[in-house]
Design an enzyme around this catalytic site. Structure first.
Site, PDB file in Angstrom:
ATOM      1  N   HIS A   1      30.375  82.077  23.550  1.00 15.38           N
ATOM      2  CA  HIS A   1      29.019  82.087  24.106  1.00 15.38           C
ATOM      3  C   HIS A   1      29.046  82.875  25.407  1.00 15.38           C
ATOM      4  O   HIS A   1      29.607  82.419  26.409  1.00 15.38           O
ATOM      5  CB  HIS A   1      28.532  80.659  24.346  1.00 15.38           C
ATOM      6  CG  HIS A   1      27.167  80.583  24.956  1.00 15.38           C
ATOM      7  ND1 HIS A   1      26.045  81.124  24.366  1.00 15.38           N
ATOM      8  CD2 HIS A   1      26.745  80.014  26.110  1.00 15.38           C
ATOM      9  CE1 HIS A   1      24.988  80.904  25.122  1.00 15.38           C
ATOM     10  NE2 HIS A   1      25.388  80.234  26.193  1.00 15.38           N
ATOM     11  N   VAL A   2      28.456  84.050  25.394  1.00 13.20           N
ATOM     12  CA  VAL A   2      28.424  84.924  26.566  1.00 13.20           C
ATOM     13  C   VAL A   2      27.144  84.652  27.342  1.00 13.20           C
ATOM     14  O   VAL A   2      26.033  84.774  26.795  1.00 13.20           O
ATOM     15  CB  VAL A   2      28.510  86.410  26.158  1.00 13.20           C
ATOM     16  CG1 VAL A   2      28.503  87.304  27.397  1.00 13.20           C
ATOM     17  CG2 VAL A   2      29.767  86.655  25.337  1.00 13.20           C
ATOM     18  N   LEU A   3      27.274  84.272  28.591  1.00 13.78           N
ATOM     19  CA  LEU A   3      26.117  84.010  29.433  1.00 13.78           C
ATOM     20  C   LEU A   3      25.489  85.304  29.902  1.00 13.78           C
ATOM     21  O   LEU A   3      26.176  86.301  30.131  1.00 13.78           O
ATOM     22  CB  LEU A   3      26.521  83.157  30.640  1.00 13.78           C
ATOM     23  CG  LEU A   3      27.038  81.745  30.355  1.00 13.78           C
ATOM     24  CD1 LEU A   3      27.490  81.085  31.636  1.00 13.78           C
ATOM     25  CD2 LEU A   3      25.967  80.898  29.679  1.00 13.78           C
TER      26      LEU A   3
ATOM     27  N   TRP B   1      25.710  79.290  36.523  1.00 11.38           N
ATOM     28  CA  TRP B   1      26.916  78.567  36.104  1.00 11.38           C
ATOM     29  C   TRP B   1      27.910  78.463  37.249  1.00 11.38           C
ATOM     30  O   TRP B   1      28.499  77.405  37.481  1.00 11.38           O
ATOM     31  CB  TRP B   1      27.550  79.278  34.911  1.00 11.38           C
ATOM     32  CG  TRP B   1      28.712  78.562  34.315  1.00 11.38           C
ATOM     33  CD1 TRP B   1      28.690  77.552  33.400  1.00 11.38           C
ATOM     34  CD2 TRP B   1      30.103  78.787  34.613  1.00 11.38           C
ATOM     35  NE1 TRP B   1      29.958  77.141  33.094  1.00 11.38           N
ATOM     36  CE2 TRP B   1      30.860  77.877  33.820  1.00 11.38           C
ATOM     37  CE3 TRP B   1      30.782  79.664  35.445  1.00 11.38           C
ATOM     38  CZ2 TRP B   1      32.244  77.842  33.859  1.00 11.38           C
ATOM     39  CZ3 TRP B   1      32.169  79.618  35.487  1.00 11.38           C
ATOM     40  CH2 TRP B   1      32.882  78.728  34.695  1.00 11.38           C
TER      41      TRP B   1
ATOM     42  N   ASP C   1      35.750  95.000  43.481  1.00 11.97           N
ATOM     43  CA  ASP C   1      34.569  94.435  44.130  1.00 11.97           C
ATOM     44  C   ASP C   1      33.576  95.560  44.398  1.00 11.97           C
ATOM     45  O   ASP C   1      33.958  96.609  44.932  1.00 11.97           O
ATOM     46  CB  ASP C   1      34.970  93.750  45.436  1.00 11.97           C
ATOM     47  CG  ASP C   1      33.835  92.953  46.035  1.00 11.97           C
ATOM     48  OD1 ASP C   1      33.112  92.276  45.280  1.00 11.97           O
ATOM     49  OD2 ASP C   1      33.653  93.020  47.260  1.00 11.97           O
TER      50      ASP C   1
END
Length: 572
Positions: A199-201, A209, A288
């Protein structure tokens, strides 16, 4: 291992534990804490890999004419696995003669379900924990956990971060947790996106999350011996009211969370100077986006050959302008939201500044012009002792032997040197020394220094060098987790090659957290939903009994004469 080798190993262990700089801790181990948050009765494999503190590049650049902070870095990698064949019995019996003797338990196939990579950077002023990558394979459904069970992945991630925070705490220093949330199909497990169970958010779900993962740290650790913990959330290009919607709604979330960034608060340069260039407040982390934007601004200044150097950017003057332009970067404007999260823990033992900020001092709204260019003034606080001397003249050892020092004494050379004794006699060869155990020389580093704290409890199951750590991560990035068969083979390869057959590498634990019963489960176990009975839950209006009798309408009864029967037709 022989008894002599065992006794020698115990002596070395006792010697290390008796070191004054490494006090014994009665806290639980990482596996014990993970067992308390994992579902009860399920087995999980825990693999914790780490590196010792090694001198690295400083996170933030120093202001002009200042020496950068001495920085040490650690790398931690935690992987969690489960049994791929949950329905296979653990032991089998033979049908041939000797069937009474049980066959040896065959090792079950392990499959990785989650992994997280964390970097720790320490200086004499602060400890920064940067969450690099976190990813799952999607094979957690093999456990067949009941519905509405808390996600073990979220529990493991929060427990691991809290464990590192607790064992890296130092007096008079800050502890900072930082991460960059960006939704992506796969980070650490190649091919896992092809697994239908993963399940990829989306972008908003991932930011929400991570806020749910870190919010218990503010409520749990904040109640302990921390001073004033504070969490910060910044979503470039999103308004303040919309950003607050990502924070979990709890009783203390409004006090613990703030919308913005703490870059000016966590930097010790802002306590020492009236003005600090924005470049010196932005840390440089691996992979980053704000670090890449900072490097591009430095290249832009270097190409124009600015006389003032790279400390003064031409297009960005303040941190507010930096974050405004970050909203138009590719990582933040490609149709998905990205979030920057900071957790700042201040120690109660931190000494307050002896002097306050000068009036009208601002690090983001100072009006600069061609007549008033920004510059870094000298230090305002003279009571701060530098951690490293500026030059050799400030070193006590150099002053003691310097000929210009008034207390220095000339070093006299010995004229009468002892003559070497001439060796005579037969030559006796030494027998070869058998190496019975492998010694890890990386563990010989000091536990506590002025720049880091490296206790035994906060280390991984296996401590390796920087090259071996990068090899382990690169090996994982070249495996395949698209199917269960490939995932089990890739997991076995990574566990075996990373461990190298070393004892104590990895281990299984059994969860102890009780899982709430499924409210939709049937009593007879057939999986059908029970019938909902609302008897006794519907309340009638409170009226008197006489009124109830009077309100009852009489029943209409039809008389016998009103019912007419149809006449029968005579048959011909």
């Amino acid at each position: 291992m022989t008894s002599s080798a065992t006794s020698s190993a115990l002596k070395r262990t006792f010697t290390k534990s008796a070191t004054p700089t490494a006090p014994q801790s009665t806290s639980e181990t990482l596996r014990d804490r993970l067992a308390q948050v994992l579902p009860q009765g399920y087995k999980f494999g825990i693999y914790h890999l780490s590196t010792p503190p090694t001198k690295t590049e400083p996170l933030c650049s120093a202001p002009p004419n200042e020496r950068p902070d001495k920085t040490f870095g650690e790398s931690h990698f935690l992987a969690v696995s489960i049994d791929a064949d949950q329905n296979t019995p653990q032991s089998l019996k033979r049908a041939s003669p000797g069937a009474d003797e049980p066959k040896q338990t065959e090792p079950k196939k392990q499959v990785l379900i989650f992994a997280v990579e964390i970097f720790i950077f320490t200086t004499a002023y602060a400890t920064t924990i940067f969450i690099g990558k976190a990813d799952s394979t999607g094979y957690l459904h093999l456990l067949n956990l009941p519905k509405r069970t808390p996600s073990p992945i979220r529990q493991v991630c929060a427990t691991f971060i809290a464990y590192l925070i607790e064992h890296r705490r130092r007096k008079n220093t800050q502890t900072i947790v930082n991460l960059f949330a960006r939704s992506q199909a796969q980070y650490l497990f190649p091919g896992s996106v092809q697994n239908k169970g993963k399940h990829v958010l989306d972008d908003r779900g991932l930011v929400r999350w991570w806020c749910k993962v870190l919010n218990p740290l503010m409520e749990g650790l904040g109640k302990k011996s921390w001073g004033t913990p504070k969490a910060y959330l910044l979503v470039p290009g999103v308004e303040v009211q919309e950003t607050r919607a990502f924070v979990p709604r709890t009783l203390t979330s409004a006090e613990n969370w703030a919308v913005g960034h703490p870059l000016e608060l966590i930097s010790h340069y802002t306590d020492e100077f009236d003005w600090v260039p924005p470049r010196c407040l932005i840390p440089r982390y691996p992979d980053d986006p704000k670090s890449r934007f900072r490097d591009e601004l430095d290249e832009e200044v270097s190409k124009k050959k600015n006389k003032d150097g790279i400390w003064k950017w031409t297009s960005v003057k303040t941190l507010e302008q930096f974050w405004e332009m970050m909203a138009f970067r590719q990582e933040c404007s490609s149709g998905s939201l990205t979030g920057f999260i900071w957790l700042v823990f201040d120690s109660k033992d931190k000494k307050p500044a002896t002097t306050t900020l000068t009036p009208n001092t601002s690090f983001s709204e100072t009006p600069f012009s061609s007549q008033n260019p920004p510059s870094t003034p000298p230090r305002r606080r003279v009571d701060i002792l530098a951690q490293t001397p500026r030059s050799n003249k400030g070193s006590p050892l150099k002053q003691a032997v310097s000929p210009t020092s008034p207390t220095a004494q000339p070093v006299r050379r010995r004229k009468d040197k002892k003559k070497k004794k001439k060796l005579t006699g037969p030559i006796i060869t030494r027998p070869p020394k058998v190496k019975r155990q492998v010694r890890n020389y990386l563990l010989d580093k000091p536990i506590s220094t002025a720049y880091y704290y490296w206790p035994h409890e906060g280390r991984g199951d296996k401590v390796v060098g920087e090259s071996d750590y990068k090899r382990a991560v690169e090996l994982l990035l070249h495996l395949d987790f698209s199917t269960l068969t490939k995932a089990t083979g890739s997991s076995k390869k990574w566990i075996s090659q990373t461990g190298g057959g070393a004892e104590g590498w990895g281990g299984s634990i059994t969860g102890k957290s009780r899982v709430a019963e499924n409210i939709f489960a049937s009593v007879n176990g057939n999986g059908a939903a029970p019938i909902t009975n609302l008897t006794g839950l519907v309340r009638r209006k409170n009226v008197s009994s006489s009124q109830e009798i009077s309100d009852v309408k009489p029943v209409n009864v039809l008389g016998a004469g009103l019912v007419r029967r149809k006449a029968k037709e005579e048959s011909v």
